[in-house]
Design an enzyme around this catalytic site. Structure first.
Site, mmCIF file in Angstrom:
data_model
loop_
_atom_site.group_PDB
_atom_site.id
_atom_site.type_symbol
_atom_site.label_atom_id
_atom_site.label_comp_id
_atom_site.label_asym_id
_atom_site.label_seq_id
_atom_site.Cartn_x
_atom_site.Cartn_y
_atom_site.Cartn_z
ATOM 1 N N TYR A 1 0.850 -0.687 -0.101
ATOM 2 C CA TYR A 1 0.117 -0.156 -0.337
ATOM 3 C C TYR A 1 0.909 1.413 0.294
ATOM 4 O O TYR A 1 0.441 2.074 -0.690
ATOM 5 C CB TYR A 1 -0.860 0.286 1.437
ATOM 6 C CG TYR A 1 -1.900 -1.174 1.302
ATOM 7 C CD1 TYR A 1 -3.129 -0.555 0.604
ATOM 8 C CD2 TYR A 1 -1.784 -2.423 1.269
ATOM 9 C CE1 TYR A 1 -3.760 -2.134 0.739
ATOM 10 C CE2 TYR A 1 -2.996 -3.484 1.553
ATOM 11 C CZ TYR A 1 -4.006 -2.866 1.030
ATOM 12 O OH TYR A 1 -4.742 -3.956 0.975
ATOM 13 N N ASN B 1 -12.038 -0.808 -4.980
ATOM 14 C CA ASN B 1 -12.326 -1.359 -6.204
ATOM 15 C C ASN B 1 -13.309 -2.716 -7.311
ATOM 16 O O ASN B 1 -13.402 -3.601 -6.659
ATOM 17 C CB ASN B 1 -9.990 -2.453 -6.525
ATOM 18 C CG ASN B 1 -11.159 -2.854 -8.267
ATOM 19 O OD1 ASN B 1 -11.516 -2.624 -9.437
ATOM 20 N ND2 ASN B 1 -9.591 -3.528 -8.438
ATOM 21 N N CYS C 1 -6.113 -5.775 -7.754
ATOM 22 C CA CYS C 1 -6.250 -5.473 -5.779
ATOM 23 C C CYS C 1 -5.329 -6.863 -5.349
ATOM 24 O O CYS C 1 -5.372 -6.289 -4.152
ATOM 25 C CB CYS C 1 -7.534 -4.404 -5.728
ATOM 26 S SG CYS C 1 -8.844 -5.777 -5.872
ATOM 27 N N HIS C 2 -5.797 -7.990 -5.287
ATOM 28 C CA HIS C 2 -4.679 -8.740 -5.142
ATOM 29 C C HIS C 2 -3.771 -8.841 -4.700
ATOM 30 O O HIS C 2 -2.889 -9.530 -4.199
ATOM 31 C CB HIS C 2 -5.922 -10.382 -5.075
ATOM 32 C CG HIS C 2 -5.812 -10.659 -6.739
ATOM 33 N ND1 HIS C 2 -5.660 -10.232 -7.253
ATOM 34 C CD2 HIS C 2 -4.756 -11.150 -6.735
ATOM 35 C CE1 HIS C 2 -5.636 -10.604 -8.928
ATOM 36 N NE2 HIS C 2 -4.760 -11.524 -8.520
ATOM 37 N N GLU D 1 -1.395 -17.786 -9.364
ATOM 38 C CA GLU D 1 0.086 -16.214 -10.476
ATOM 39 C C GLU D 1 0.950 -16.924 -9.538
ATOM 40 O O GLU D 1 2.057 -16.905 -9.781
ATOM 41 C CB GLU D 1 0.084 -14.984 -9.782
ATOM 42 C CG GLU D 1 -1.436 -14.375 -10.370
ATOM 43 C CD GLU D 1 -1.890 -13.275 -10.118
ATOM 44 O OE1 GLU D 1 -0.501 -11.874 -9.262
ATOM 45 O OE2 GLU D 1 -2.721 -12.323 -9.930
#
Length: 179
Positions: free
Chosen positions: A100, A128, A136-137, A163
């Protein structure tokens, strides 16, 4: 006119919403902020071009194929500040993480400010409207904690594992709500 469709994914049912053949929402089942907050008439429609493109993108994503978003007509609605944050989220590479604080620094540069609040960025990340596609993850706390995800920390973990993110290097989740 607003349209909706659903997509059955490995992490649960996903709701898609479009306006003028642009994707304005992609919400995970039981997501904290969005799907239940829509206050307009929405017509179910499974065969719109925007939904077909999005579902193909999601098919490829869940097959770990790292699809690009350049062909998707995304139109998230939000303040200029939130738009800046979402633009930066779209630059986070597949399988990589940022904090962040790092997003806040980039937003400050975009807005010609010396600093930007990480908490304000957290609010924009948490709100989002196009989850997964606007990634956003991929945002974590400054200490590597998997803090916050409107769809639930369990889903954030599954997306990051898909991912190929090495979660063993991260701290354990601190809570299951968005910042």
């Amino acid at each position: 006119m607003f349209y909706s469709s659903t997509y059955s994914s490995p992490i649960g049912l996903i709701t898609l919403m479009s306006k003028n053949n642009q994707l304005i929402g992609l919400w995970l089942e039981n997501e904290k902020y969005f799907a239940n907050s829509v206050d307009t008439i929405v017509t179910p429609h499974d065969n719109l071009a925007v939904f077909n493109l999005t579902k193909t993108w999601l098919d490829n994503y869940f097959l770990a194929k790292n699809p690009t978003i350049n062909r998707l007509p995304l139109a998230p609605t939000g303040s200029p500040f939130r738009q800046h944050v979402w633009h930066i989220l779209n630059q986070i590479p597949y399988g990589e993480l940022t904090t962040y604080g790092d997003v806040a620094k980039k937003v400050a540069l975009l807005m010609n400010r010396k600093t930007m609040s990480s908490q304000a960025v957290g609010g924009a990340v948490g709100h989002n409207p196009i989850s997964i596609i606007i990634p956003c993850h991929r945002v974590v706390g400054s200490n590597g904690s998997l803090t916050g995800y409107a769809g639930g920390i369990d889903k954030k973990i599954k997306l990051l594992e898909l991912e190929g993110v090495d979660l063993t290097a991260l701290f354990t989740p601190t809570h299951s709500t968005a910042p």
